[in-house]
Design a protein around this motif. Structure first.
Motif, PDB file in Angstrom:
ATOM      1  N   GLU A   1     157.260  69.950  43.580  1.00  0.00           N
ATOM      2  CA  GLU A   1     156.309  70.517  44.530  1.00  0.00           C
ATOM      3  C   GLU A   1     156.993  71.936  44.766  1.00  0.00           C
ATOM      4  N   PRO A   2     156.104  72.874  44.830  1.00  0.00           N
ATOM      5  CA  PRO A   2     156.374  74.068  45.233  1.00  0.00           C
ATOM      6  C   PRO A   2     156.596  74.160  46.828  1.00  0.00           C
ATOM      7  N   SER A   3     157.709  75.075  47.540  1.00  0.00           N
ATOM      8  CA  SER A   3     157.936  75.157  48.717  1.00  0.00           C
ATOM      9  C   SER A   3     156.763  75.732  49.567  1.00  0.00           C
ATOM     10  N   PRO A   4     156.599  75.499  50.705  1.00  0.00           N
ATOM     11  CA  PRO A   4     155.596  75.814  51.397  1.00  0.00           C
ATOM     12  C   PRO A   4     154.839  77.389  51.620  1.00  0.00           C
ATOM     13  N   ASN A   5     156.072  78.164  51.370  1.00  0.00           N
ATOM     14  CA  ASN A   5     155.701  79.876  51.420  1.00  0.00           C
ATOM     15  C   ASN A   5     155.217  80.053  50.018  1.00  0.00           C
ATOM     16  N   ILE A   6     154.998  79.321  49.114  1.00  0.00           N
ATOM     17  CA  ILE A   6     154.899  79.705  47.711  1.00  0.00           C
ATOM     18  C   ILE A   6     153.501  79.594  47.261  1.00  0.00           C
ATOM     19  N   ILE A   7     153.075  80.680  46.974  1.00  0.00           N
ATOM     20  CA  ILE A   7     151.725  80.923  46.183  1.00  0.00           C
ATOM     21  C   ILE A   7     151.726  80.882  44.610  1.00  0.00           C
ATOM     22  N   ALA A   8     151.281  80.112  44.004  1.00  0.00           N
ATOM     23  CA  ALA A   8     151.476  80.253  42.600  1.00  0.00           C
ATOM     24  C   ALA A   8     150.011  80.288  41.977  1.00  0.00           C
ATOM     25  N   ILE A   9     149.952  80.898  40.854  1.00  0.00           N
ATOM     26  CA  ILE A   9     148.534  81.199  40.032  1.00  0.00           C
ATOM     27  C   ILE A   9     148.534  80.615  38.925  1.00  0.00           C
ATOM     28  N   LEU A  10     147.615  79.494  38.525  1.00  0.00           N
ATOM     29  CA  LEU A  10     147.668  78.642  37.243  1.00  0.00           C
ATOM     30  C   LEU A  10     146.311  79.376  36.733  1.00  0.00           C
ATOM     31  N   LEU A  11     146.285  79.900  35.540  1.00  0.00           N
ATOM     32  CA  LEU A  11     145.242  80.320  34.642  1.00  0.00           C
ATOM     33  C   LEU A  11     144.991  79.098  33.404  1.00  0.00           C
ATOM     34  N   ALA A  12     143.841  78.793  33.200  1.00  0.00           N
ATOM     35  CA  ALA A  12     143.601  77.881  32.132  1.00  0.00           C
ATOM     36  C   ALA A  12     142.333  78.259  31.503  1.00  0.00           C
ATOM     37  N   ASP A  13     142.109  78.135  30.318  1.00  0.00           N
ATOM     38  CA  ASP A  13     141.067  78.209  29.687  1.00  0.00           C
ATOM     39  C   ASP A  13     139.754  76.984  29.932  1.00  0.00           C
ATOM     40  N   ASN A  14     140.688  75.846  29.908  1.00  0.00           N
ATOM     41  CA  ASN A  14     139.768  74.429  30.308  1.00  0.00           C
ATOM     42  C   ASN A  14     140.422  73.398  31.355  1.00  0.00           C
ATOM     43  N   ILE A  15     139.592  73.521  32.435  1.00  0.00           N
ATOM     44  CA  ILE A  15     140.372  72.792  33.599  1.00  0.00           C
ATOM     45  C   ILE A  15     140.303  70.987  33.093  1.00  0.00           C
ATOM     46  N   HIS A  16     139.666  70.794  32.213  1.00  0.00           N
ATOM     47  CA  HIS A  16     139.685  69.400  31.518  1.00  0.00           C
ATOM     48  C   HIS A  16     140.941  69.164  30.850  1.00  0.00           C
ATOM     49  N   GLN A  17     141.912  70.004  30.384  1.00  0.00           N
ATOM     50  CA  GLN A  17     143.091  69.966  29.755  1.00  0.00           C
ATOM     51  C   GLN A  17     144.054  69.763  30.664  1.00  0.00           C
ATOM     52  N   LEU A  18     143.982  70.080  32.009  1.00  0.00           N
ATOM     53  CA  LEU A  18     145.120  69.953  32.963  1.00  0.00           C
ATOM     54  C   LEU A  18     145.032  68.540  33.491  1.00  0.00           C
ATOM     55  N   LEU A  19     146.303  68.039  33.861  1.00  0.00           N
ATOM     56  CA  LEU A  19     146.355  66.703  34.512  1.00  0.00           C
ATOM     57  C   LEU A  19     145.529  66.760  35.719  1.00  0.00           C
ATOM     58  N   ASP A  20     144.940  65.681  36.115  1.00  0.00           N
ATOM     59  CA  ASP A  20     144.319  65.342  37.370  1.00  0.00           C
ATOM     60  C   ASP A  20     145.393  65.633  38.579  1.00  0.00           C
ATOM     61  N   THR A  21     146.512  65.154  38.401  1.00  0.00           N
ATOM     62  CA  THR A  21     147.465  65.644  39.465  1.00  0.00           C
ATOM     63  C   THR A  21     147.646  67.071  39.988  1.00  0.00           C
ATOM     64  N   ILE A  22     147.534  67.905  38.868  1.00  0.00           N
ATOM     65  CA  ILE A  22     147.680  69.330  39.205  1.00  0.00           C
ATOM     66  C   ILE A  22     146.503  69.747  39.723  1.00  0.00           C
ATOM     67  N   VAL A  23     145.520  69.524  39.098  1.00  0.00           N
ATOM     68  CA  VAL A  23     143.848  69.888  39.468  1.00  0.00           C
ATOM     69  C   VAL A  23     143.737  69.627  41.161  1.00  0.00           C
ATOM     70  N   SER A  24     144.037  68.548  41.325  1.00  0.00           N
ATOM     71  CA  SER A  24     143.967  68.010  42.772  1.00  0.00           C
ATOM     72  C   SER A  24     144.922  68.776  43.782  1.00  0.00           C
ATOM     73  N   ARG A  25     145.994  69.345  43.610  1.00  0.00           N
ATOM     74  CA  ARG A  25     146.618  70.376  44.192  1.00  0.00           C
ATOM     75  C   ARG A  25     146.090  71.790  44.207  1.00  0.00           C
ATOM     76  N   CYS A  26     145.148  72.016  43.489  1.00  0.00           N
ATOM     77  CA  CYS A  26     144.730  73.576  43.356  1.00  0.00           C
ATOM     78  C   CYS A  26     143.355  73.751  44.085  1.00  0.00           C
ATOM     79  N   GLN A  27     143.134  75.230  44.168  1.00  0.00           N
ATOM     80  CA  GLN A  27     141.991  75.589  44.723  1.00  0.00           C
ATOM     81  C   GLN A  27     141.211  76.140  43.425  1.00  0.00           C
ATOM     82  N   ILE A  28     140.273  75.735  42.962  1.00  0.00           N
ATOM     83  CA  ILE A  28     139.561  76.052  41.676  1.00  0.00           C
ATOM     84  C   ILE A  28     138.891  77.197  41.891  1.00  0.00           C
TER      85      ILE A  28
END
Length: 169
Positions: A1-28
């Motif tokens: 888990e990232p620290s509370p003050n961390i903002i990470a940007i994840l770029l993906a061509d296909n959201i369906h290739q990402l793990l559900d646990t990662i997608v659930s923690r993201c703002q799409i």
């Protein structure tokens, strides 16, 4: 888990290739153009005259695969290569096949198609997992078009991989 003050940007061509646990923690935030903003031929960068031929060829190819499976290899010239003649048309055909599978996936998950008026029942018989696998195969093979892969071999590989005869490395 990232620290509370961390903002990470994840770029993906296909959201369906990402793990559900990662997608659930993201703002799409979708950065891809949608069909609401463009016509199909503009989205695929093909001429209005060519779009119907490419669309019919791509969708018919998928429908034929569902009935003939790996035996479709003998019919690729007639079903595909005679109509899809250049790199841009091939890219558009692969994109249309992905969109067709995505619509099938959308019907299975949400009960409605987004782009196509109707989806072949044989394609709808595939599981959600199988539809995702097929979309991933098309994505991976579409990348090979940009490096000038042999079209005939690319379509043969598509048929073999869709049939599940070997796994992509």
């Amino acid at each position: 888990e990232p620290s509370p003050n961390i903002i990470a940007i994840l770029l993906a061509d296909n959201i369906h290739q990402l793990l559900d646990t990662i997608v659930s923690r993201c703002q799409i935030i979708s950065l891809n153009p949608t069909f609401k903003d463009k016509k199909l031929e503009e989205y695929l960068s093909v001429s209005v005259e060519d779009i119907e031929l490419i669309k019919n060829t791509a969708i018919n190819f998928l429908k034929q695969f569902e009935t003939k499976h790996e035996n479709l290899i003998i019919y690729t010239k007639k079903l595909f290569h005679n109509n899809i003649t250049d790199k841009n048309d091939l890219i558009a055909a692969f994109e249309l096949m992905m969109l067709y599978y995505k619509d099938a996936l959308s019907i299975k998950l949400n009960g409605q198609a987004l782009i196509f008026d109707e989806i072949d029942n044989n394609i709808l018989n595939n599981s959600v997992k199988e539809l995702n696998r097929r979309i991933k195969i098309l994505l991976n093979l579409k990348k090979k078009i940009y490096v000038n892969a042999n079209t005939n071999l690319l379509i043969d590989k598509l048929i073999i991989e869709l049939g599940g005869m070997y796994e992509d490395s």
